[in-house]
Design an enzyme around this catalytic site. Structure first.
Site, PDB file in Angstrom:
ATOM      1  N   HIS A 142       0.881  -1.172   0.000  1.00 58.57           N
ATOM      2  CA  HIS A 142       0.000   0.000   0.000  1.00 58.57           C
ATOM      3  C   HIS A 142       0.920   1.224   0.000  1.00 58.57           C
ATOM      4  CE1 HIS A 142      -2.808   2.929   1.790  1.00 58.57           C
ATOM      5  NE2 HIS A 142      -3.786   2.111   1.478  1.00 58.57           N
ATOM      6  N   ASP A 219       2.905  -4.971   7.919  1.00 60.44           N
ATOM      7  CA  ASP A 219       1.679  -4.187   7.788  1.00 60.44           C
ATOM      8  C   ASP A 219       0.516  -5.175   7.889  1.00 60.44           C
ATOM      9  OD1 ASP A 219      -0.572  -2.870   6.996  1.00 60.44           O
ATOM     10  OD2 ASP A 219       0.222  -2.172   5.079  1.00 60.44           O
ATOM     11  N   GLN A 222      -4.797  -5.544   6.616  1.00 56.25           N
ATOM     12  CA  GLN A 222      -5.831  -6.409   6.025  1.00 56.25           C
ATOM     13  C   GLN A 222      -5.799  -7.805   6.629  1.00 56.25           C
ATOM     14  OE1 GLN A 222      -8.128  -5.235   4.014  1.00 56.25           O
ATOM     15  NE2 GLN A 222      -7.191  -3.240   3.625  1.00 56.25           N
ATOM     16  N   LYS A 245     -10.619  -1.071  10.165  1.00 58.22           N
ATOM     17  CA  LYS A 245     -10.747  -2.247   9.296  1.00 58.22           C
ATOM     18  C   LYS A 245     -11.203  -3.467  10.103  1.00 58.22           C
ATOM     19  CE  LYS A 245      -7.658  -0.591   5.922  1.00 58.22           C
ATOM     20  NZ  LYS A 245      -8.153   0.221   4.833  1.00 58.22           N
ATOM     21  N   CYS A 383      -4.792   2.536  -3.701  1.00 57.02           N
ATOM     22  CA  CYS A 383      -3.546   3.011  -3.067  1.00 57.02           C
ATOM     23  C   CYS A 383      -2.393   2.032  -3.292  1.00 57.02           C
ATOM     24  CB  CYS A 383      -3.722   3.273  -1.576  1.00 57.02           C
ATOM     25  SG  CYS A 383      -5.012   4.442  -1.201  1.00 57.02           S
TER      26      CYS A 383
HETATM   27  N1  ALA Z   1      -6.450   1.105   2.122  1.00 55.63           N
HETATM   28  C1  ALA Z   1      -7.851   1.110   1.994  1.00 55.63           C
HETATM   29  C2  ALA Z   1      -8.336   0.283   0.842  1.00 55.63           C
HETATM   30  O1  ALA Z   1      -7.672  -0.643   0.456  1.00 55.63           O
HETATM   31  C3  ALA Z   1      -8.461   2.450   2.030  1.00 55.63           C
HETATM   32  O2  ALA Z   1      -9.402   0.523   0.319  1.00 55.63           O
END
Ligand code: ALA
Length: 426
Positions: A142, A219, A222, A245, A383
């Site tokens: 990202h 990171d 997710q 998230k 992103c």
């Molecule tokens: N990083 C976030 C996305 O993947 C905002 O949508």
């Protein structure tokens, strides 16, 4: 589109050796927003990788805080301030327990993963990087795990190196092995890709980096909503994730760091509540984690995050994982039958994130028309411009699912997708 797909997927998962169902319809009642209608149609929320929806338990906990406990923390000797401090520090304990950190000092509340990475790049990088040193990231990052490293490398005369991504959307671990040299001083890598859903073998990356005594930041943005994270088992040196998230509010996140690194790092921001003593000549700082929490933090956000993590634990990580994997295979099978649709990112291990392009239909048009059906997906570069460039595209449609999504929603999504594509092409 063919309907030749088994639609009888039962959301079963193993718990205590037996088989029990994840009752998705009961779970959905915990999320008030999921009852919303969009243009008169039931909301189908498939943009969970951007932000997740919040259960009533989290919303109620925040309301309770503002109605009963609101005060500044660590500063007051009065009852309300003590309650607020206790709730805030209690949330830190919950996070520590959830990710199995060795001590509560290793849990720093930040605004989100972005701030966590900026903190490490700036504080660790400024203290430890020198001209000619190398920082290793991956081609799947990202922007938040690219730019802070780019900036600190430029400032210190260090070099940013990138682990390549294969055509399937996996990290090329052989190339990674070759990129690690005596010059490598830090590795910062994503656990799970936000745009294509790949779950990376971060444990093996960490082991290989540690063989060269290189610290690794993961990171976990997710990963946190989908995978149980045990920082001691992973042996990562830093890990970041964002509250929003994982069913908690926006504006709060976590930086985990091993005590030995955090202790040796200078503060990132300075101000109130992070000091031991201030004079015009010199300031001394508090111990970790407080050294890194300058100013009044997002108190209610941290408390909401603690509640969200308890909510997830209450459902059960294994149950969530098994159910989501069923959603992923079902959705993948269903949409890949659409003529001209190409899935970007076909890694062996994925979370329920499906990125795709469609011949003759622009992602923005698809997203706009799906919105009229009440379906929320994300379109664009997510992103991750360098990653998409590697696949030869500048934008995809991305459907990202959570444990409150259903097979019926996937069916409706696939039908609507087929319909809007035909409309665009006509
Ligand atoms: N990083 C976030 C996305 O993947 C905002 O949508």
């Amino acid at each position: 589109m063919s309907d030749n797909i088994n639609t009888s997927i039962e959301p079963f998962a193993k718990k205590d050796g037996g088989l029990v169902a994840l009752d998705v319809h009961a779970i959905r009642k915990d999320f008030p927003i999921l009852q919303t209608k969009v243009y008169g149609k039931p909301l189908v929320y498939f943009d969970n990788a951007a932000t997740s929806q919040k259960p009533k338990a989290v919303i109620d906990r925040i309301v309770h805080y503002y109605e009963n406990e609101n005060a500044n923390i660590h500063r007051g000797i009065y009852h309300l301030s003590e309650m607020a401090s206790e709730a805030y520090e209690g949330a830190r304990n919950i996070v520590q327990k959830n990710i199995n950190a060795a001590s509560r000092g290793e849990i720093i509340f930040v605004r989100g993963a972005t701030e966590g990475i900026n903190l490490v790049a700036s504080s660790w990088g400024r203290a430890h990087l020198h001209p000619g040193d190398e920082v290793l990231i991956s081609g799947m990052e990202h922007h938040a795990n690219i730019i802070p490293w780019q900036i600190i490398c430029e400032e210190k005369g260090a070099v940013l190196k990138v682990i390549p991504v294969t055509a399937d959307g996996e990290l090329d671990l052989e190339a990674f092995q070759k990129l690690i040299t005596e010059k490598t001083k830090f590795v910062s890598v994503v656990y799970v890709s936000n745009s294509i859903g790949t779950i990376n073998s971060v444990k093996s990356i960490i082991e290989k980096a540690h063989a060269f005594r290189i610290p690794v930041l993961v990171d976990g943005c997710q990963a946190a909503p989908h995978i149980a994270i045990d920082v001691q088992e992973l042996d990562c040196d830093f890990l970041v994730f964002s509250g929003h998230k994982i069913f908690a509010p926006t504006g709060i996140g976590v930086l985990y760091g091993k005590e030995k690194y955090l202790e040796a790092m200078p503060p990132y921001q300075t101000g109130g509540d992070m000091i031991q003593a201030v004079s015009f000549v010199k300031t001394t700082f508090k111990e970790i984690p407080y050294k890194f929490e300058a100013g009044t933090p997002d108190i209610s956000g941290a408390i909401g995050l603690g509640t969200a993590m308890e909510y997830i634990s209450g459902i059960g990580r294994t149950m969530i994982h098994d159910y989501e994997q069923k959603l992923l295979s079902y959705a993948t099978e269903k949409i890949r039958q659409i003529e001209g649709l190409k899935i970007i990112g076909t890694a062996r291990e994925k979370i329920p994130v499906i990125s795709f392009t469609v011949a003759g239909a622009h992602p923005l048009d698809i997203g706009t028309l799906l919105d009229f059906e009440g379906i929320a997906i994300r379109t664009g570069n997510h992103c991750t411009q360098p990653l998409l460039a590697g696949f030869g595209v500048s934008a995809t449609c991305r459907a990202s699912l959570a444990f409150y999504n259903t097979i019926e929603e996937i069916d409706f999504f696939a039908e609507s997708l087929d319909k809007v594509i035909k409309k665009i092409r006509s």
